[in-house]
Design a protein around this motif. Structure first.
Motif, PDB file in Angstrom:
ATOM      1  N   SER A 266       7.549  28.886  49.299  1.00  0.00           N
ATOM      2  CA  SER A 266       8.581  27.909  48.962  1.00  0.00           C
ATOM      3  C   SER A 266       9.368  27.498  50.204  1.00  0.00           C
ATOM      4  O   SER A 266       9.524  28.260  51.152  1.00  0.00           O
TER       5      SER A 266
ATOM      6  N   SER B 146       5.765  24.108  45.581  1.00  0.00           N
ATOM      7  CA  SER B 146       5.707  25.197  44.606  1.00  0.00           C
ATOM      8  C   SER B 146       4.495  25.072  43.694  1.00  0.00           C
ATOM      9  O   SER B 146       3.836  26.074  43.382  1.00  0.00           O
ATOM     10  N   SER B 147       4.179  23.836  43.281  1.00  0.00           N
ATOM     11  CA  SER B 147       3.047  23.621  42.373  1.00  0.00           C
ATOM     12  C   SER B 147       1.713  23.929  43.022  1.00  0.00           C
ATOM     13  O   SER B 147       0.729  24.230  42.333  1.00  0.00           O
TER      14      SER B 147
ATOM     15  N   ARG C  98       9.922  20.096  47.474  1.00  0.00           N
ATOM     16  CA  ARG C  98       9.960  21.521  47.116  1.00  0.00           C
ATOM     17  C   ARG C  98       9.157  21.799  45.848  1.00  0.00           C
ATOM     18  O   ARG C  98       8.463  22.818  45.754  1.00  0.00           O
ATOM     19  N   ASN C  99       9.218  20.884  44.884  1.00  0.00           N
ATOM     20  CA  ASN C  99       8.462  21.067  43.643  1.00  0.00           C
ATOM     21  C   ASN C  99       6.958  20.986  43.882  1.00  0.00           C
ATOM     22  O   ASN C  99       6.185  21.759  43.309  1.00  0.00           O
ATOM     23  N   GLU C 100       6.544  20.035  44.735  1.00  0.00           N
ATOM     24  CA  GLU C 100       5.116  19.896  45.030  1.00  0.00           C
ATOM     25  C   GLU C 100       4.587  21.114  45.781  1.00  0.00           C
ATOM     26  O   GLU C 100       3.471  21.574  45.527  1.00  0.00           O
TER      27      GLU C 100
ATOM     28  N   ARG D 179      13.829  17.260  46.675  1.00  0.00           N
ATOM     29  CA  ARG D 179      13.502  18.009  45.463  1.00  0.00           C
ATOM     30  C   ARG D 179      12.022  17.872  45.117  1.00  0.00           C
ATOM     31  O   ARG D 179      11.368  18.847  44.714  1.00  0.00           O
ATOM     32  N   ARG D 180      11.516  16.649  45.286  1.00  0.00           N
ATOM     33  CA  ARG D 180      10.095  16.425  45.002  1.00  0.00           C
ATOM     34  C   ARG D 180       9.220  17.253  45.929  1.00  0.00           C
ATOM     35  O   ARG D 180       8.232  17.858  45.496  1.00  0.00           O
TER      36      ARG D 180
ATOM     37  N   LYS E 205      15.822  25.822  50.204  1.00  0.00           N
ATOM     38  CA  LYS E 205      16.641  24.678  49.828  1.00  0.00           C
ATOM     39  C   LYS E 205      17.835  24.541  50.764  1.00  0.00           C
ATOM     40  O   LYS E 205      18.566  25.498  51.009  1.00  0.00           O
TER      41      LYS E 205
END
Length: 233
Positions: A220, A214-215, A210-212, A207-208, A223
Motif C-alpha cells: 500500500s 491495493s486492488s 491508492r485503491n488501484e 484516492r484512486r 496516505k
C-alpha cells in the motif's frame, strides 16, 4: 567554403521543415505562447514530438517585481561607482527588468495531440487541455503525437508494461506528484495559485491510485495528510 554553404543550407532547410510542421493543437515546432491557469502565467513552447515545454512565470524573487536592481535601485551607480550587481545597467540581474521569472519548467502533453493518453496509468489531467505524465525511469514511452500514422498509433495505445515493478513505481510517482502540487497550492499559493476544483481533482486521483494499488495486491502507498486537506490555508 562550398561544403560549408551546403551544410548551412541543409540546416536551414531542416529548420524550415520543422518550423512548418503543425500539430493537431494548431501549434508549430518552436512556437511560443502564453497561457493563464488559475491566475498563474505560463510560457508554452511547442516541441517537435508534439509535447509542450511549460514554465510558470511569477514575481521575481530578487527584485520583488519592480524590475529594478535592488542594490542601486535602478540608478546603475552605488556609492559613486558602477553598481557591481547590475553592472551599471540599472535593471534586475535575475529577471532582466521584466519583474517576472520562470520558476518551474515541465513537459505537458496536449490532449488533442495525444488522445490515447486518456487511458494511461502514467498520466493525469493538467489544467483541462493537457496531460502530465510520470514515466518510470526504466520505461520507454516512445510517444508520438496523433499526427503520425494510424498504424504507429495503434502500437502505442497500449501503455502497459509487463514489468510490474515499473508499473508500481509509476503509481508512486503519480501519487507523489499530486502531493507536491497540492503542497505548492497550500503553502505557496501566491506563486502557484489555488483552485478548489483542482484540489478536489488531485485528491480524488490520490484516492484512486491508492485503491488501484491495493486492488492489485501491491504494497500500500502511505496516505498523505494533504489528501484530506480542505483547502484552508
Amino acid at each position: 567554403m562550398k561544403r560549408f554553404l551546403t551544410v548551412l543550407f541543409l540546416i536551414s532547410l531542416n529548420y524550415t521543415f520543422l518550423s512548418a510542421q503543425t500539430f493537431s493543437n494548431g501549434r508549430r515546432v518552436g512556437e511560443t505562447w502564453t497561457e493563464y491557469h488559475n491566475g498563474a502565467e505560463f510560457v508554452m513552447i511547442q516541441k517537435k514530438d508534439g509535447s509542450v515545454n511549460t514554465g510558470m512565470k511569477s514575481t521575481c524573487w530578487l527584485c520583488n517585481g519592480s524590475g529594478q536592481c535592488n542594490f542601486c535601485y535602478g540608478k546603475g551607480i552605488k556609492m559613486g561607482i558602477q553598481c557591481t550587481l547590475c553592472a551599471g545597467r540599472g535593471f534586475c540581474s535575475s529577471c532582466g527588468g521584466e519583474g517576472k521569472t520562470i520558476h518551474i519548467w515541465d513537459i505537458v502533453y496536449p490532449k488533442i495531440n495525444y488522445p490515447y493518453l486518456a487511458n494511461s496509468q502514467y498520466c493525469f489531467v493538467w489544467y483541462d487541455n493537457y496531460y502530465m505524465c510520470n514515466w518510470p525511469s526504466n520505461y520507454n514511452s516512445n510517444l508520438q503525437s496523433s499526427n503520425t500514422s494510424s498504424s504507429t498509433n495503434s502500437n502505442k495505445n497500449s501503455n502497459n508494461t509487463s514489468n510490474s515493478d515499473a508499473l508500481y513505481e509509476s503509481y508512486i510517482q503519480h501519487y507523489n506528484t499530486c502531493v507536491k502540487i497540492l503542497e505548492d497550492m497550500r503553502y505557496n499559493s501566491n506563486i502557484y495559485g489555488y483552485s478548489d476544483n483542482r484540489r478536489r481533482e488531485l485528491q480524488n486521483n490520490m484516492r484512486r491510485i491508492r485503491n488501484e494499488v491495493s486492488s492489485k495486491g501491491w504494497p500500500s502507498i502511505a496516505k498523505s495528510y494533504i489528501e484530506d486537506w480542505d483547502g484552508s490555508r
